[in-house]
Design a protein around this motif. Structure first.
Motif, mmCIF file in Angstrom:
data_model
loop_
_atom_site.group_PDB
_atom_site.id
_atom_site.type_symbol
_atom_site.label_atom_id
_atom_site.label_comp_id
_atom_site.label_asym_id
_atom_site.label_seq_id
_atom_site.Cartn_x
_atom_site.Cartn_y
_atom_site.Cartn_z
ATOM 1 N N ALA A 62 0.840 -1.196 0.000
ATOM 2 C CA ALA A 62 0.000 0.000 0.000
ATOM 3 C C ALA A 62 0.873 1.244 0.000
ATOM 4 O O ALA A 62 1.794 1.365 0.806
ATOM 5 N N VAL A 63 0.570 2.149 -0.920
ATOM 6 C CA VAL A 63 1.256 3.442 -0.976
ATOM 7 C C VAL A 63 0.332 4.433 -0.296
ATOM 8 O O VAL A 63 -0.723 4.773 -0.830
ATOM 9 N N ASP A 64 0.682 4.894 0.880
ATOM 10 C CA ASP A 64 -0.239 5.758 1.616
ATOM 11 C C ASP A 64 0.518 6.673 2.568
ATOM 12 O O ASP A 64 1.666 6.414 2.922
ATOM 13 N N HIS A 65 -0.148 7.748 2.961
ATOM 14 C CA HIS A 65 0.301 8.658 4.001
ATOM 15 C C HIS A 65 0.558 7.825 5.262
ATOM 16 O O HIS A 65 -0.321 7.081 5.706
ATOM 17 N N TYR A 66 1.748 7.923 5.850
ATOM 18 C CA TYR A 66 2.091 7.072 6.993
ATOM 19 C C TYR A 66 1.046 7.157 8.099
ATOM 20 O O TYR A 66 0.665 6.138 8.680
ATOM 21 N N LEU A 67 0.567 8.351 8.420
ATOM 22 C CA LEU A 67 -0.347 8.525 9.547
ATOM 23 C C LEU A 67 -1.626 7.708 9.361
ATOM 24 O O LEU A 67 -2.138 7.121 10.316
ATOM 25 N N PHE A 68 -2.131 7.634 8.150
ATOM 26 C CA PHE A 68 -3.384 6.935 7.904
ATOM 27 C C PHE A 68 -3.220 5.430 8.082
ATOM 28 O O PHE A 68 -3.984 4.781 8.797
ATOM 29 N N GLN A 69 -2.232 4.841 7.398
ATOM 30 C CA GLN A 69 -2.025 3.403 7.485
ATOM 31 C C GLN A 69 -1.621 2.995 8.893
ATOM 32 O O GLN A 69 -2.081 1.972 9.415
ATOM 33 N N HIS A 70 -0.774 3.793 9.535
ATOM 34 C CA HIS A 70 -0.339 3.494 10.903
ATOM 35 C C HIS A 70 -1.528 3.451 11.855
ATOM 36 O O HIS A 70 -1.621 2.558 12.695
ATOM 37 N N SER A 71 -2.446 4.398 11.717
ATOM 38 C CA SER A 71 -3.613 4.444 12.606
ATOM 39 C C SER A 71 -4.467 3.190 12.448
ATOM 40 O O SER A 71 -4.931 2.610 13.444
ATOM 41 N N LEU A 72 -4.656 2.746 11.209
ATOM 42 C CA LEU A 72 -5.429 1.524 10.981
ATOM 43 C C LEU A 72 -4.684 0.300 11.498
ATOM 44 O O LEU A 72 -5.278 -0.584 12.116
ATOM 45 N N ASN A 73 -3.381 0.231 11.260
ATOM 46 C CA ASN A 73 -2.590 -0.894 11.750
ATOM 47 C C ASN A 73 -2.708 -1.036 13.260
ATOM 48 O O ASN A 73 -2.942 -2.129 13.785
ATOM 49 N N VAL A 74 -2.513 0.068 13.969
ATOM 50 C CA VAL A 74 -2.563 0.040 15.431
ATOM 51 C C VAL A 74 -3.949 -0.364 15.904
ATOM 52 O O VAL A 74 -4.101 -1.108 16.878
ATOM 53 N N CYS A 75 -4.978 0.076 15.203
ATOM 54 C CA CYS A 75 -6.352 -0.319 15.538
ATOM 55 C C CYS A 75 -6.527 -1.829 15.410
ATOM 56 O O CYS A 75 -7.007 -2.496 16.342
ATOM 57 N N VAL A 76 -6.137 -2.392 14.280
ATOM 58 C CA VAL A 76 -6.325 -3.825 14.038
ATOM 59 C C VAL A 76 -5.514 -4.657 15.025
ATOM 60 O O VAL A 76 -6.024 -5.613 15.633
ATOM 61 N N TYR A 77 -4.254 -4.315 15.222
ATOM 62 C CA TYR A 77 -3.412 -5.068 16.155
ATOM 63 C C TYR A 77 -3.966 -4.989 17.579
ATOM 64 O O TYR A 77 -3.969 -5.986 18.314
ATOM 65 N N SER A 78 -4.437 -3.812 17.980
ATOM 66 C CA SER A 78 -4.962 -3.633 19.343
ATOM 67 C C SER A 78 -6.227 -4.461 19.558
ATOM 68 O O SER A 78 -6.401 -5.081 20.613
#
Length: 376
Positions: free
Chosen positions: A130-146
């Motif tokens: 995925a090519v994306d703004h770091y803040l957006f993908q990071h926020s989703l990643n942290v949500c899913v992992y949490s």
């Protein structure tokens, strides 16, 4: 398929998984043959690893944490909501952004439903393709992992939704940090670092009076950089003073920062990032939480190349869900580097004297994990 670092890709290799734009549009489809230009562009776009077609592992597939449709939809919601905050004028004193989180509730419910419906689910990398703004993908990643960790810890659906929302919005204060600081490719000055650290309090201020957000979610943004020994910020509070949700989010936030391509650092693989979390176990993070995370994260991603202490090498093809740190390896080459006529699989959870000594031709090492190194 193989998981190959972009810097190790060669012209002529073919993609085994799609590459998406930040709008969910397919930039490069499966079977696309890589050229020098495409390899260079992948690196410039922050793609650290890609899945490559390989005849010796053509039957190997890497499952995704979220279904393709839900992943694209969730990223779109995060991008739209956060972009409004980045682009809108600063709110006046006492004002609110009534749209914060309201749009996330439906997608949050879908995420909880999808993750809760899986047996023996494991935490796998979400940063490839995925090519994306770091803040957006990071926020989703942290949500899913949490949410995954909350499920493993026995949380109720209501608690999972609250934890997931707190994780999704934990970095929302960064929408108020100047992008010249947020995306600076070199070391921050002392003043810039202090400004960056303000995102925790700014996030709390954005969320605390929002009618669609509970105060608990606001405190996740406020406390996710606090540490149990009191060394965190912004208030330097200790152990019992930190909400459990914020502890989970802080742990996962550090992990995802280490395993994601940043403009100032290359991504680590899960086994390397996990070593970094071990260093902070009992001081920065609760030992119980680190242990549970260790038991749920797939340390060696499917498709990654590994070398064993026997001198043989191969590809990770799976793992026993009860022993994720000891994967199943398909051995493809002998100790002399010669291709085996009859490759075979070895389950390291059963072969206890066999160990992985390097991944992608790099020796295993323990990284630094300070907040400054992770750019908070």
């Amino acid at each position: 398929m193989r998981l190959v670092p972009v810097q190790q890709c060669q012209p002529g290799m073919k993609l085994a998984k799609k590459i998406y734009s930040e709008d969910g549009i397919v930039l490069l489809g499966r079977h696309v043959e890589l050229t020098r230009h495409l390899i260079r562009r992948l690196g410039e776009c922050g793609i650290g690893y890609v899945y490559i077609e390989d005849e010796m592992t053509s039957d190997v597939t890497a499952p995704e944490m979220l279904s393709e449709d839900l992943h694209i939809r969730a990223l779109k919601e995060v991008r739209t909501g956060f972009r409004k905050l980045i682009d809108s004028p600063k709110r006046s004193k006492g004002g609110t952004y009534p749209y914060i989180a309201r749009q996330f509730k439906d997608v949050m419910s879908l995420v909880v439903d999808e993750l809760s419906g899986r047996d023996n689910a494991m935490i796998m990398l979400m940063n490839m393709g995925a090519v994306d703004h770091y803040l957006f993908q990071h926020s989703l990643n942290v949500c899913v992992y949490s949410v995954m960790l909350g499920i493993a810890d026995g949380y109720s659906r209501e608690d999972l939704s609250m934890l997931g929302m707190g994780a999704l919005l934990h970095d929302i204060g960064k929408t108020q940090i100047p992008e010249t600081i947020l995306f600076k490719p070199s070391a921050l000055t002392k003043d810039e670092y202090e400004e960056m650290k303000r995102h925790a309090e700014l996030g709390f201020q954005l969320l605390k009076d929002e009618p669609n957000v509970s105060l608990t979610v606001a405190h996740c943004a406020y406390q996710h950089h606090e540490r149990i020994d009191g060394s965190g910020y912004p208030r330097g509070i200790h152990d019992k003073e930190i909400h459990p949700y914020a502890k989970w989010i802080g742990l996962v936030d550090s992990y995802d920062a280490m395993t994601t391509t940043r403009i100032y650092s290359s991504p680590l693989l899960p086994h390397q990032a996990m070593e970094g979390l071990y260093v902070g176990s009992g001081t920065l993070y609760e030992q119980r939480m680190v242990r549970l995370f260790r038991d749920k994260v797939f340390l060696y991603p499917i498709g990654v190349s590994v070398k064993l202490n026997s001198g043989e090498s191969g590809i990770v093809v799976g793992a026993d869900p009860t022993c994720l740190h000891r994967p199943i390896v398909r051995v493809l080459y002998n100790e002399a580097g010669e291709r085996l006529k009859a490759p075979y699989e070895t389950d390291l959870s059963e072969q206890l004297t066999t160990m992985i000594v390097s991944v992608n031709d790099s020796d295993i090492h323990i990284p630094a994990t300070s907040d400054e190194d992770l750019r908070v």
